[in-house]
Write an enzyme that holds these catalytic residues in place. Structure first.
Site, PDB file in Angstrom:
ATOM      1  NE  ARG A  59      45.824  45.845  41.940  1.00  0.00           N
ATOM      2  CZ  ARG A  59      46.338  44.654  42.233  1.00  0.00           C
ATOM      3  NH1 ARG A  59      46.983  43.980  41.306  1.00  0.00           N
ATOM      4  NH2 ARG A  59      46.196  44.127  43.425  1.00  0.00           N
ATOM      5  CD  GLU A  96      45.395  38.288  52.889  1.00  0.00           C
ATOM      6  OE1 GLU A  96      45.167  38.093  51.685  1.00  0.00           O
ATOM      7  OE2 GLU A  96      46.136  39.189  53.290  1.00  0.00           O
TER       8      GLU A  96
END
Length: 176
Positions: A59, A96
């Site tokens: 994005r 993560e």
């Protein structure tokens, strides 16, 4: 009057249970919302010398392209490993849930060029940190980093500021 945050939709439990996904596609799809976001992202840099805008996949490409156009400067993508056709340099980073690698063309930034780094969301700061390292390895001087959304609880802003980076975000959301 609507703010940038008003155009962002939250999708609960995506991509995993317990995640509140902040979806900027609704912002991008609205012409007024998109213009507000681009104008607000540009505002801190009025009058500054910037040679290139670097967008982080994916994005960040949408935002970075629009911002580069408005500034009349070049746009450079930082992509996931294996997506760029020319000679690249790579930087690995932690997510993560694992590790990833991003790349930039080895001739995309010239030494001394002033660079603005752009992405939609600042979470843990891992992708941005990797992008910053690539730009610095090519000799680029990072003027600032700009995001639509900051997720302060995940520590990305603190990580980038600890690296000496200026961080601008249009809005912040609590939680993951």
């Amino acid at each position: 009057m609507k703010t940038v945050q008003d155009y962002i939709r939250t999708i609960v439990d995506f991509p995993h249970e317990g995640i509140m996904f902040r979806d900027v596609t609704t912002l991008f799809a609205d012409p007024r919302g998109f213009r507000i976001a681009i104008d607000q992202m540009l505002h801190p840099y009025a009058g500054l010398e910037i040679d290139k805008v670097v967008g982080l996949e994916a994005r960040g490409f949408i935002l970075g392209g629009a911002i580069a156009h408005q500034l009349s400067v070049g746009f450079v993508p930082i992509r996931k490993k294996g997506k760029l056709p020319g000679t690249t340099i790579s930087q690995d980073y932690k997510l993560e849930y694992g590790e990833a690698i991003v790349e930039i063309h080895d001739d995309a930034i010239q030494p001394g060029e002033k660079v603005l780094v752009v992405d939609d969301l600042l979470a843990t700061g891992g992708t941005a940190e990797a992008g910053i390292k690539l730009i610095e390895r090519l000799g680029g001087e990072i003027i600032s980093t700009a995001f639509i959304i900051d997720l302060p609880e995940l520590g990305g802003r603190a990580k980038l500021e600890a690296m000496g980076m200026e961080v601008h975000a249009l809005c912040a959301f609590d939680g993951l």
